[in-house]
Design a protein around this motif. Sequence first.
Motif, PDB file in Angstrom:
ATOM      1  N   TRP A   1     -12.274   7.128 -12.262  1.00 33.61           N
ATOM      2  CA  TRP A   1     -12.695   6.481 -10.905  1.00 33.61           C
ATOM      3  C   TRP A   1     -13.601   7.832 -10.186  1.00 33.61           C
TER       4      TRP A   1
ATOM      5  N   MET B   1       0.278  10.832 -10.825  1.00 39.15           N
ATOM      6  CA  MET B   1       0.578  10.878  -9.401  1.00 39.15           C
ATOM      7  C   MET B   1       1.779  12.119  -8.805  1.00 39.15           C
TER       8      MET B   1
ATOM      9  N   VAL C   1       5.978   9.696  -3.919  1.00 36.87           N
ATOM     10  CA  VAL C   1       5.359  10.454  -4.956  1.00 36.87           C
ATOM     11  C   VAL C   1       4.373  11.588  -4.213  1.00 36.87           C
ATOM     12  N   PRO C   2       4.134  12.765  -4.735  1.00 38.67           N
ATOM     13  CA  PRO C   2       3.634  13.851  -4.114  1.00 38.67           C
ATOM     14  C   PRO C   2       2.264  13.733  -4.017  1.00 38.67           C
ATOM     15  N   ALA C   3       1.460  12.532  -4.540  1.00 35.30           N
ATOM     16  CA  ALA C   3       0.115  12.754  -5.018  1.00 35.30           C
ATOM     17  C   ALA C   3      -1.030  13.217  -3.767  1.00 35.30           C
TER      18      ALA C   3
ATOM     19  N   PHE D   1       1.540   2.119  -9.498  1.00 37.51           N
ATOM     20  CA  PHE D   1       2.110   2.321  -8.254  1.00 37.51           C
ATOM     21  C   PHE D   1       3.166   1.191  -7.764  1.00 37.51           C
TER      22      PHE D   1
ATOM     23  N   GLY E   1      -8.680   9.079  -2.337  1.00 35.56           N
ATOM     24  CA  GLY E   1      -8.125  10.508  -1.558  1.00 35.56           C
ATOM     25  C   GLY E   1      -8.053  11.444  -2.461  1.00 35.56           C
ATOM     26  N   GLY E   2      -7.946  11.068  -3.869  1.00 32.00           N
ATOM     27  CA  GLY E   2      -7.477  11.814  -4.562  1.00 32.00           C
ATOM     28  C   GLY E   2      -8.627  12.687  -5.592  1.00 32.00           C
ATOM     29  N   ILE E   3     -10.007  12.192  -5.280  1.00 33.35           N
ATOM     30  CA  ILE E   3     -10.949  13.080  -6.002  1.00 33.35           C
ATOM     31  C   ILE E   3     -11.643  14.003  -4.694  1.00 33.35           C
TER      32      ILE E   3
ATOM     33  N   LEU F   1     -11.081  10.549 -11.568  1.00 33.53           N
ATOM     34  CA  LEU F   1      -9.608  10.251 -11.838  1.00 33.53           C
ATOM     35  C   LEU F   1      -9.415   9.560 -13.037  1.00 33.53           C
TER      36      LEU F   1
ATOM     37  N   VAL G   1      -4.320  16.973  -7.660  1.00 33.09           N
ATOM     38  CA  VAL G   1      -4.911  15.765  -6.850  1.00 33.09           C
ATOM     39  C   VAL G   1      -5.826  16.160  -5.873  1.00 33.09           C
TER      40      VAL G   1
ATOM     41  N   THR H   1      -4.123   0.670 -11.672  1.00 35.59           N
ATOM     42  CA  THR H   1      -3.491   1.670 -11.082  1.00 35.59           C
ATOM     43  C   THR H   1      -2.290   1.226 -10.224  1.00 35.59           C
TER      44      THR H   1
ATOM     45  N   ARG I   1     -10.351  17.273  -8.210  1.00 35.74           N
ATOM     46  CA  ARG I   1     -10.965  16.767  -9.477  1.00 35.74           C
ATOM     47  C   ARG I   1     -12.165  15.686  -9.169  1.00 35.74           C
TER      48      ARG I   1
ATOM     49  N   TYR J   1      -4.972   6.608  -3.203  1.00 37.35           N
ATOM     50  CA  TYR J   1      -4.778   7.844  -4.210  1.00 37.35           C
ATOM     51  C   TYR J   1      -6.003   7.863  -4.870  1.00 37.35           C
TER      52      TYR J   1
ATOM     53  N   LYS K   1      -2.468  15.952   2.759  1.00 40.83           N
ATOM     54  CA  LYS K   1      -3.551  15.291   3.050  1.00 40.83           C
ATOM     55  C   LYS K   1      -3.270  14.323   4.491  1.00 40.83           C
TER      56      LYS K   1
END
Lengths: 315, 175
Positions: A11, B65, A48-50, A37, A311-313, B76, B70, A33, B73, A308, A54
């Motif tokens: 992703w 997760m 979860v702490p992902a 979840f 916001g996760g990249i 993902l 997180v 994904t 990167r 996730y 943020k």
Amino acid sequence: MTEPGKSEMRWQRKDLLGIRELSAEEIVFILDTAEAFKEVGTREIKKVPALRGKTLVNFFVEPSTRTRTSFEIAAIRLSADVINISAGSSSLTKGETLKDTAKILEANHADLIVLRHSSAGAPQFLAERLTSSIINAGDGAHEHPTQALLDLYTIRQRKGAVAGLHVVIIGDILFSRVARSNIFALLKLGARVTLVGPSTLVPREFEKLGVAVSYDIDEVLPSADVVNLLRIQHERQRKEYFPGIGEYIRLFGLTKERAKLLKPDCLIMHPGPINRGVELDSDLADGAQSVILEQVTNGLAVRMAVLYLCGGISA
Amino acid sequence: MLEAEAIGRALRRIAHEIVERNPELGSVILAGIPSRGVEIARRLAGIIESLRQIRVPTGVIDVSMHRDDVGTRAELPRMQASHLPLPLENKTVIIIDDVFFTGRTARAAMDAISSFGRPARIQLAALIDRGHRELPIRVDYVGKNLPTAPGERVRLRLENVDGEPDAVWVVKEKT
């Protein structure tokens, strides 16, 4: 950790603006994904702490309870901090431009902005100007991507696959961002789509997208694997488009009588809020074929996945 | 570096040690980290069954997760749904990884497991230990120690996951 095969997709988007620009592979990636979840909802600790550390701003310039709540719970379960801003409480009412309001949000370190706006293209406008991740939670009559994704997730879960299914979308297609996002997503994953409704609300132009258009619901229902009923939006209907409630029910409402035409395993879906007794009979909404509440639960998993991923990249 | 036969030997060694150190095999759960850890867990369960005639339950623990990077990167990877045979109370959960490296994956796996419940103990097994720990975490069962330089990468291929015969080799990282 070892390297997965090179063909394996990863992703790379920071924003989710619409379904139209996504590839089929990206749509499936989000659904997969979301599957992970959904499992989190069965754990003893459903958090979860992902996205710890943020900040997510739910920026809803147009009113919404269910979508905003769903995004809020999703963000909380990802350990993000959430701030809700609605039209009434924002400076937009004092004449501040959308761009200025958004710049202020970003200056306050908003990592993700979930935007609901009455103007088509507002999320893209922000995405082009901000480094924050922008998630479209519905823009005018344009797109509502997370609704389409949760609809596809629900269909895939119940039917095993989306490809080859006949999905019938009934109601106000012309003004519906839900319909548009669903049409793009369903076609990309190989479903056959038929739109049904009054000709004023379901113009033939939609056929250019690759869907069928019908004005005879009774002819279409027997071959449907899924019927998705859109809410008749009284509040934004102008009289010239709409035949009147009684006539609408007679011609296009999913009544008990009409539901007998459906295959026994045909799914009944609705993005909510339902006008019981208008587009959908009240007993059918609560009946065995209805997956309306599953759509809500799946929406949480899908929105967790989207938050996730975007916001996760790193931007 | 390692071929199918050596990998088989390493797995048998891990299985023997698990049996020795866990007299109550009935309370052991093997939790594989996707994708190859899941396959290794499945194979270990098979070896343990041939040793002791007990089928140890296996599960999947995806750590994506729970990772601490997180947001840092540019892309993902795909994740898998976790699945553990519940409840975990009074159980010994053994985390199964393919290559033990910085220890961050193991930390994330412990964090993930704790959201499912509170097992009596958590242990860690890895087919390869390549060194270079970044956290105070040690591995309980190692198939093979493989000293590496920081710039190198350990590649692992397993039949049933990669569609090619088992093998482990070390490559220089591309920059």
